[in-house]
Design an enzyme around this catalytic site. Structure first.
Site, PDB file in Angstrom:
ATOM      1  N   GLU A  73       3.693  -6.694   4.927  1.00 57.54           N
ATOM      2  CA  GLU A  73       4.503  -6.065   3.864  1.00 57.54           C
ATOM      3  C   GLU A  73       5.415  -5.007   4.500  1.00 57.54           C
ATOM      4  O   GLU A  73       5.012  -4.355   5.464  1.00 57.54           O
ATOM      5  CB  GLU A  73       3.542  -5.376   2.885  1.00 57.54           C
ATOM      6  CG  GLU A  73       4.183  -4.487   1.838  1.00 57.54           C
ATOM      7  CD  GLU A  73       3.158  -3.603   1.105  1.00 57.54           C
ATOM      8  OE1 GLU A  73       2.179  -3.134   1.741  1.00 57.54           O
ATOM      9  OE2 GLU A  73       3.338  -3.388  -0.096  1.00 57.54           O
ATOM     10  N   ASN A 129       9.808  -4.349  -3.860  1.00 56.83           N
ATOM     11  CA  ASN A 129       8.995  -4.596  -2.672  1.00 56.83           C
ATOM     12  C   ASN A 129       8.895  -6.121  -2.572  1.00 56.83           C
ATOM     13  O   ASN A 129       8.196  -6.753  -3.362  1.00 56.83           O
ATOM     14  CB  ASN A 129       7.625  -3.936  -2.859  1.00 56.83           C
ATOM     15  CG  ASN A 129       6.789  -3.976  -1.595  1.00 56.83           C
ATOM     16  OD1 ASN A 129       7.034  -4.773  -0.705  1.00 56.83           O
ATOM     17  ND2 ASN A 129       5.785  -3.113  -1.542  1.00 56.83           N
ATOM     18  N   LYS A 167       7.011  -7.997  -5.513  1.00 52.01           N
ATOM     19  CA  LYS A 167       5.632  -7.533  -5.762  1.00 52.01           C
ATOM     20  C   LYS A 167       5.427  -7.172  -7.228  1.00 52.01           C
ATOM     21  O   LYS A 167       6.201  -6.392  -7.799  1.00 52.01           O
ATOM     22  CB  LYS A 167       5.354  -6.323  -4.865  1.00 52.01           C
ATOM     23  CG  LYS A 167       3.922  -5.807  -4.894  1.00 52.01           C
ATOM     24  CD  LYS A 167       3.771  -4.697  -3.851  1.00 52.01           C
ATOM     25  CE  LYS A 167       2.375  -4.161  -3.739  1.00 52.01           C
ATOM     26  NZ  LYS A 167       2.257  -3.150  -2.654  1.00 52.01           N
ATOM     27  N   GLU A 199       4.706   3.968  -4.637  1.00 48.54           N
ATOM     28  CA  GLU A 199       5.301   2.652  -4.948  1.00 48.54           C
ATOM     29  C   GLU A 199       5.785   2.579  -6.389  1.00 48.54           C
ATOM     30  O   GLU A 199       6.776   1.912  -6.689  1.00 48.54           O
ATOM     31  CB  GLU A 199       4.308   1.534  -4.662  1.00 48.54           C
ATOM     32  CG  GLU A 199       4.097   1.301  -3.188  1.00 48.54           C
ATOM     33  CD  GLU A 199       3.445  -0.031  -2.923  1.00 48.54           C
ATOM     34  OE1 GLU A 199       4.019  -1.065  -3.281  1.00 48.54           O
ATOM     35  OE2 GLU A 199       2.342  -0.016  -2.353  1.00 48.54           O
ATOM     36  N   CYS A 214       0.280  -7.178  -0.641  1.00 47.53           N
ATOM     37  CA  CYS A 214      -0.712  -6.105  -0.565  1.00 47.53           C
ATOM     38  C   CYS A 214      -1.592  -5.961  -1.802  1.00 47.53           C
ATOM     39  O   CYS A 214      -2.511  -6.730  -2.004  1.00 47.53           O
ATOM     40  CB  CYS A 214      -0.040  -4.790  -0.208  1.00 47.53           C
ATOM     41  SG  CYS A 214      -1.289  -3.616   0.383  1.00 47.53           S
ATOM     42  N   ASN A 272      -0.118  -3.232   3.701  1.00 45.64           N
ATOM     43  CA  ASN A 272      -0.261  -1.914   4.346  1.00 45.64           C
ATOM     44  C   ASN A 272      -1.340  -1.203   3.556  1.00 45.64           C
ATOM     45  O   ASN A 272      -1.080  -0.738   2.431  1.00 45.64           O
ATOM     46  CB  ASN A 272       1.005  -1.060   4.188  1.00 45.64           C
ATOM     47  CG  ASN A 272       2.135  -1.443   5.118  1.00 45.64           C
ATOM     48  OD1 ASN A 272       2.300  -0.859   6.185  1.00 45.64           O
ATOM     49  ND2 ASN A 272       2.931  -2.407   4.698  1.00 45.64           N
TER      50      ASN A 272
HETATM   51  N1  CDT Z   1       0.664  -1.307  -0.057  1.00 44.21           N
HETATM   52  C1  CDT Z   1      -0.324  -1.388  -0.953  1.00 44.21           C
HETATM   53  O1  CDT Z   1      -0.186  -2.041  -1.988  1.00 44.21           O
HETATM   54  N2  CDT Z   1      -1.425  -0.691  -0.669  1.00 44.21           N
HETATM   55  C2  CDT Z   1      -2.520  -0.583  -1.577  1.00 44.21           C
HETATM   56  C3  CDT Z   1      -3.218   0.710  -1.378  1.00 44.21           C
HETATM   57  C4  CDT Z   1      -3.846   1.122  -2.627  1.00 44.21           C
HETATM   58  S1  CDT Z   1      -5.138   2.200  -2.358  1.00 44.21           S
HETATM   59  C5  CDT Z   1      -6.478   1.175  -2.738  1.00 44.21           C
HETATM   60  C6  CDT Z   1      -3.557  -1.698  -1.428  1.00 44.21           C
HETATM   61  O2  CDT Z   1      -3.987  -2.206  -2.458  1.00 44.21           O
HETATM   62  O3  CDT Z   1      -3.978  -2.000  -0.322  1.00 44.21           O
END
Ligand code: CDT
Length: 326
Positions: free
Chosen positions: A47, A110, A127, A146, A171, A196
């Site tokens: 991502e 995204n 996304k 985000e 993600c 990420n």
């Molecule tokens: N980039 C991304 O979507 N990261 C989120 C972090 C959220 S904290 C649980 C993820 O779901 O990995």
């Protein structure tokens, strides 16, 4: 019958804030060369793979923020990756911040794309599940903005590519059952997911030790329950002081992990994925036409959260629940 797709994980280590697109494209190209040497049809990158994970900062200057998005794809700084794809005959998935002008205004998404072996974009996804928050929350060790920096995508399309049916997620999408099922009912055979994920989640630090377990749990369940391959790819390691999980892996339709990365840096891992391995799952246990009961699932699209209980009373929020004294 067998339909093999040789798939490579193109995991990235950290990208610092000062790193430029050409520097990153060079790293991506090095991985693409390796994947080609290993006979791969496809390489999957993370991502927001062209920059550092910028939602960790509250950025007030619009110009500074806009610098993290792509206005065109390919653009002048990413064209080299598309050229290499065509030259080597290898496809790829990549995530990036998209700045679009649609319906009279600027929009930010995204986004991820699938590029075929001729270097042509065959699918684009925006996304849907945007985690985090929209306002500056200085109490956090780092931000996850985000919800401020992106609009949510509206669907989960699938695409014909590499001789099969391909889908994408990004993600946080991978944690949601609906993501996989939406593509499952369209016959998806391989879902590509870049991520990420910080080890530390400020609102729920008690989950930190489980972050790798949850990563595998959701992708393995999503693969098995929909009879599909899943390729999950991290941007890993300590990026601008934030520790991000690795755990990139390829999951078979059986739910088994068949390839995985072992470091938190730039790393390739690969698997020979037979798309026809999906068949026995799609035709037996998860034969949707035979066994799904959509008429019993109406609440799934009618509401977002708990709503009302069967007796018409509102469901109390989890923290408002008290033990029944009886
Ligand atoms: N980039 C991304 O979507 N990261 C989120 C972090 C959220 S904290 C649980 C993820 O779901 O990995």
């Amino acid at each position: 019958m067998s339909r093999f797709v040789n798939a490579a994980i193109g995991q990235l280590g950290p990208i610092a804030r000062h790193e430029t697109r050409p520097q990153v494209v060079q790293r991506l190209s090095a991985l693409m060369h390796q994947a080609h040497q290993m006979g791969c049809d496809l390489i999957v990158y993370p991502e927001l793979a062209l920059t550092t994970f910028f939602p960790r900062w509250y950025i007030e200057d619009p110009a500074e923020l806009d610098a993290f998005y792509e206005r065109e794809m390919p653009g002048p700084e990413t064209q080299a990756l598309f050229d290499l794809s065509r030259q080597l005959g290898i496809g790829f998935y990549i995530g990036y911040g998209e700045l679009a002008f649609e319906e009279g205004r600027t929009r930010r998404y995204n986004t991820s794309i699938i590029v075929d072996k001729r270097g042509a974009i065959v699918g684009k996804y925006r996304k849907v599940h945007l985690p985090g928050h929209a306002e500056h929350e200085p109490w956090r060790a780092f931000q996850h903005l985000e919800k401020r920096y992106f609009e949510a995508g509206k669907d989960f399309p699938v695409f014909h590519a590499f001789g099969g049916v391909f889908g994408m997620a990004i993600c946080n999408d991978r944690r949601w059952t609906e993501t996989y099922r939406e593509m499952g009912v369209q016959g998806v055979e391989m879902i590509l997911i870049g991520y990420n994920t910080p080890v530390h989640n400020p609102p729920a630090p008690e989950h930190d030790d489980l972050s790798l377990f949850h990563n595998q749990l959701v992708m393995q369940a999503g693969a098995y329950q929909n009879g599909t391959w899943v390729v999950g790819v991290a941007k890993a390691g300590i990026e601008e002081g934030v520790d991000q999980i690795g755990g990139s892996c390829i999951v078979a339709p059986s739910g088994e992990i068949v390839a995985s990365c072992t470091t938190k840096g730039d790393e390739l891992a690969l698997a020979r994925c037979d798309l026809d391995l999906c068949n026995s799952f799609k035709e037996t246990t998860f034969n949707f036409d035979l066994h799904r009961q959509p008429e019993a699932y109406s609440r799934l699209v009618a509401r977002k959260g708990p709503g009302l209980m069967a007796d018409g009373t509102p469901v109390p929020s989890p923290s408002a629940r008290t033990k029944d004294p009886s």
